[in-house]
Design a protein around this motif. Structure first.
Motif, PDB file in Angstrom:
ATOM      1  N   UNK A   1       4.722 -33.960  -9.164  1.00  0.00           N
ATOM      2  CA  UNK A   1       4.683 -33.118  -7.957  1.00  0.00           C
ATOM      3  C   UNK A   1       6.004 -33.311  -7.201  1.00  0.00           C
ATOM      4  N   UNK A   2       6.843 -32.286  -7.150  1.00  0.00           N
ATOM      5  CA  UNK A   2       8.144 -32.436  -6.502  1.00  0.00           C
ATOM      6  C   UNK A   2       8.187 -31.587  -5.246  1.00  0.00           C
ATOM      7  N   UNK A   3       7.519 -32.090  -4.193  1.00  0.00           N
ATOM      8  CA  UNK A   3       7.449 -31.308  -2.953  1.00  0.00           C
ATOM      9  C   UNK A   3       8.801 -31.290  -2.255  1.00  0.00           C
ATOM     10  N   UNK A   4       9.147 -30.136  -1.723  1.00  0.00           N
ATOM     11  CA  UNK A   4      10.382 -29.976  -0.957  1.00  0.00           C
ATOM     12  C   UNK A   4      10.015 -29.734   0.503  1.00  0.00           C
ATOM     13  N   UNK A   5      10.923 -30.102   1.450  1.00  0.00           N
ATOM     14  CA  UNK A   5      10.642 -29.768   2.844  1.00  0.00           C
ATOM     15  C   UNK A   5      10.476 -28.260   2.971  1.00  0.00           C
ATOM     16  N   UNK A   6       9.515 -27.826   3.756  1.00  0.00           N
ATOM     17  CA  UNK A   6       9.314 -26.392   3.937  1.00  0.00           C
ATOM     18  C   UNK A   6       8.330 -25.797   2.949  1.00  0.00           C
ATOM     19  N   UNK A   7       7.932 -26.577   1.948  1.00  0.00           N
ATOM     20  CA  UNK A   7       6.912 -26.093   1.013  1.00  0.00           C
ATOM     21  C   UNK A   7       5.604 -25.853   1.761  1.00  0.00           C
ATOM     22  N   UNK A   8       4.836 -24.913   1.275  1.00  0.00           N
ATOM     23  CA  UNK A   8       3.499 -24.701   1.841  1.00  0.00           C
ATOM     24  C   UNK A   8       2.608 -25.885   1.463  1.00  0.00           C
ATOM     25  N   UNK A   9       1.517 -25.997   2.197  1.00  0.00           N
ATOM     26  CA  UNK A   9       0.531 -27.033   1.863  1.00  0.00           C
ATOM     27  C   UNK A   9       0.126 -26.886   0.396  1.00  0.00           C
ATOM     28  N   UNK A  10      -0.101 -25.645   0.004  1.00  0.00           N
ATOM     29  CA  UNK A  10      -0.483 -25.328  -1.390  1.00  0.00           C
ATOM     30  C   UNK A  10       0.502 -25.951  -2.385  1.00  0.00           C
ATOM     31  N   UNK A  11       1.783 -25.762  -2.138  1.00  0.00           N
ATOM     32  CA  UNK A  11       2.793 -26.313  -3.048  1.00  0.00           C
ATOM     33  C   UNK A  11       2.840 -27.834  -2.962  1.00  0.00           C
ATOM     34  N   UNK A  12       2.675 -28.345  -1.740  1.00  0.00           N
ATOM     35  CA  UNK A  12       2.761 -29.806  -1.569  1.00  0.00           C
ATOM     36  C   UNK A  12       1.659 -30.550  -2.323  1.00  0.00           C
ATOM     37  N   UNK A  13       0.508 -29.911  -2.482  1.00  0.00           N
ATOM     38  CA  UNK A  13      -0.566 -30.609  -3.214  1.00  0.00           C
ATOM     39  C   UNK A  13      -0.528 -30.321  -4.713  1.00  0.00           C
ATOM     40  N   UNK A  14       0.458 -29.549  -5.164  1.00  0.00           N
ATOM     41  CA  UNK A  14       0.602 -29.362  -6.609  1.00  0.00           C
ATOM     42  C   UNK A  14       0.314 -27.952  -7.108  1.00  0.00           C
ATOM     43  N   UNK A  15       0.080 -27.004  -6.139  1.00  0.00           N
ATOM     44  CA  UNK A  15      -0.035 -25.593  -6.509  1.00  0.00           C
ATOM     45  C   UNK A  15      -1.233 -25.285  -7.405  1.00  0.00           C
ATOM     46  N   UNK A  16      -1.072 -24.229  -8.168  1.00  0.00           N
ATOM     47  CA  UNK A  16      -2.155 -23.671  -8.985  1.00  0.00           C
ATOM     48  C   UNK A  16      -2.911 -24.734  -9.808  1.00  0.00           C
ATOM     49  N   UNK A  17      -2.159 -25.586 -10.466  1.00  0.00           N
ATOM     50  CA  UNK A  17      -2.778 -26.569 -11.364  1.00  0.00           C
ATOM     51  C   UNK A  17      -3.780 -27.457 -10.619  1.00  0.00           C
ATOM     52  N   UNK A  18      -3.425 -27.834  -9.394  1.00  0.00           N
ATOM     53  CA  UNK A  18      -4.308 -28.690  -8.585  1.00  0.00           C
ATOM     54  C   UNK A  18      -5.613 -27.971  -8.260  1.00  0.00           C
ATOM     55  N   UNK A  19      -5.527 -26.684  -7.909  1.00  0.00           N
ATOM     56  CA  UNK A  19      -6.736 -25.951  -7.527  1.00  0.00           C
ATOM     57  C   UNK A  19      -7.609 -25.655  -8.750  1.00  0.00           C
ATOM     58  N   UNK A  20      -6.962 -25.421  -9.879  1.00  0.00           N
ATOM     59  CA  UNK A  20      -7.729 -25.252 -11.124  1.00  0.00           C
ATOM     60  C   UNK A  20      -8.531 -26.524 -11.404  1.00  0.00           C
ATOM     61  N   UNK A  21      -7.870 -27.662 -11.302  1.00  0.00           N
ATOM     62  CA  UNK A  21      -8.539 -28.943 -11.593  1.00  0.00           C
ATOM     63  C   UNK A  21      -9.658 -29.221 -10.601  1.00  0.00           C
ATOM     64  N   UNK A  22      -9.361 -28.998  -9.310  1.00  0.00           N
ATOM     65  CA  UNK A  22     -10.347 -29.282  -8.263  1.00  0.00           C
ATOM     66  C   UNK A  22     -11.619 -28.469  -8.470  1.00  0.00           C
ATOM     67  N   UNK A  23     -11.450 -27.163  -8.606  1.00  0.00           N
ATOM     68  CA  UNK A  23     -12.613 -26.275  -8.655  1.00  0.00           C
ATOM     69  C   UNK A  23     -13.358 -26.454  -9.979  1.00  0.00           C
ATOM     70  N   UNK A  24     -12.619 -26.756 -11.038  1.00  0.00           N
ATOM     71  CA  UNK A  24     -13.290 -26.998 -12.308  1.00  0.00           C
ATOM     72  C   UNK A  24     -14.171 -28.250 -12.217  1.00  0.00           C
ATOM     73  N   UNK A  25     -13.624 -29.310 -11.662  1.00  0.00           N
ATOM     74  CA  UNK A  25     -14.405 -30.553 -11.507  1.00  0.00           C
ATOM     75  C   UNK A  25     -15.604 -30.303 -10.594  1.00  0.00           C
ATOM     76  N   UNK A  26     -15.406 -29.522  -9.539  1.00  0.00           N
ATOM     77  CA  UNK A  26     -16.508 -29.201  -8.620  1.00  0.00           C
ATOM     78  C   UNK A  26     -17.649 -28.499  -9.370  1.00  0.00           C
ATOM     79  N   UNK A  27     -17.337 -27.470 -10.135  1.00  0.00           N
ATOM     80  CA  UNK A  27     -18.415 -26.731 -10.820  1.00  0.00           C
ATOM     81  C   UNK A  27     -19.041 -27.530 -11.959  1.00  0.00           C
ATOM     82  N   UNK A  28     -18.332 -28.499 -12.502  1.00  0.00           N
ATOM     83  CA  UNK A  28     -18.987 -29.398 -13.466  1.00  0.00           C
ATOM     84  C   UNK A  28     -20.117 -30.152 -12.779  1.00  0.00           C
TER      85      UNK A  28
END
Ligand code: HEM
Length: 134
Positions: A1-28
């Motif tokens: 995860x290479x967050x830059x100053x000014x990145x959105x929260x979404x980018x700071x937490x790792x973007x698409x891949x993070x949300x895919x993992x989170x929601x997949x684990x949730x529905x499991x």
């Protein structure tokens, strides 16, 4: 995860891949929870997984695909067809917090997301534990 100053929260937490993992684990977790699973109308949780993932990506500053496809979120309205009891909320939260545990995010981002989920889940309770609408 290479967050830059000014990145959105979404980018700071790792973007698409993070949300895919989170929601997949949730529905499991949801899939194994008979009481909560009974609320979900579709046989296949895949489409629900995509909707929640798109919504969260948008909420946390990522792509706005959710609203392009589904319109205004109006989450409370979208849950009126389901009796969201305190017990269902607690189950939902347990699976979401367990899914958050799998991400291992930096402390402040982790806390901000957990806090959001707590408030959003509280807001969506629309029935008591006997199923009477509030
Ligand atoms: C409090 C406990 C909750 C329960 C029991 C619950 C249950 C459900 C159910 C049964 C659906 C229908 C499945 C589908 O077709 O997508 C749904 C949809 C959805 N839920 Fe929840 N939910 C809860 C909390 C939340 C929270 C906290 C959020 C957001 C942070 C959320 C976001 C959504 C979204 C985005 C959809 C899809 C709406 C659409 O575009 O049709 N839910 N929920």
């Amino acid at each position: 995860m290479f967050a830059q100053p000014g990145d959105s929260f979404y980018e700071q937490v790792g973007g698409h891949e993070t949300f895919v993992r989170l929601v997949h684990a949730f529905y499991e977790g949801v899939a194994q929870d008979e009481t909560l699973r009974a609320l979900y109308p579709e046989e296949d949780l895949g489409p629900a997984e995509v909707r929640l993932r798109m919504f969260l990506e948008q909420y946390f500053g990522g792509p706005t695909t959710y609203s392009e496809q589904r319109g205004h979120p109006r989450l409370r309205m979208r849950h009126v067809n389901y009796a969201v009891t305190p017990d269902q909320r607690d189950r939902w939260m347990r699976h979401m917090l367990a899914a958050m545990d799998t991400l291992d995010l930096p402390e402040s981002h982790d806390a901000a997301m957990r806090d959001y989920f707590r408030r959003a889940a509280d807001m969506l309770v629309n029935a008591d534990d006997e199923g009477n609408r509030l």
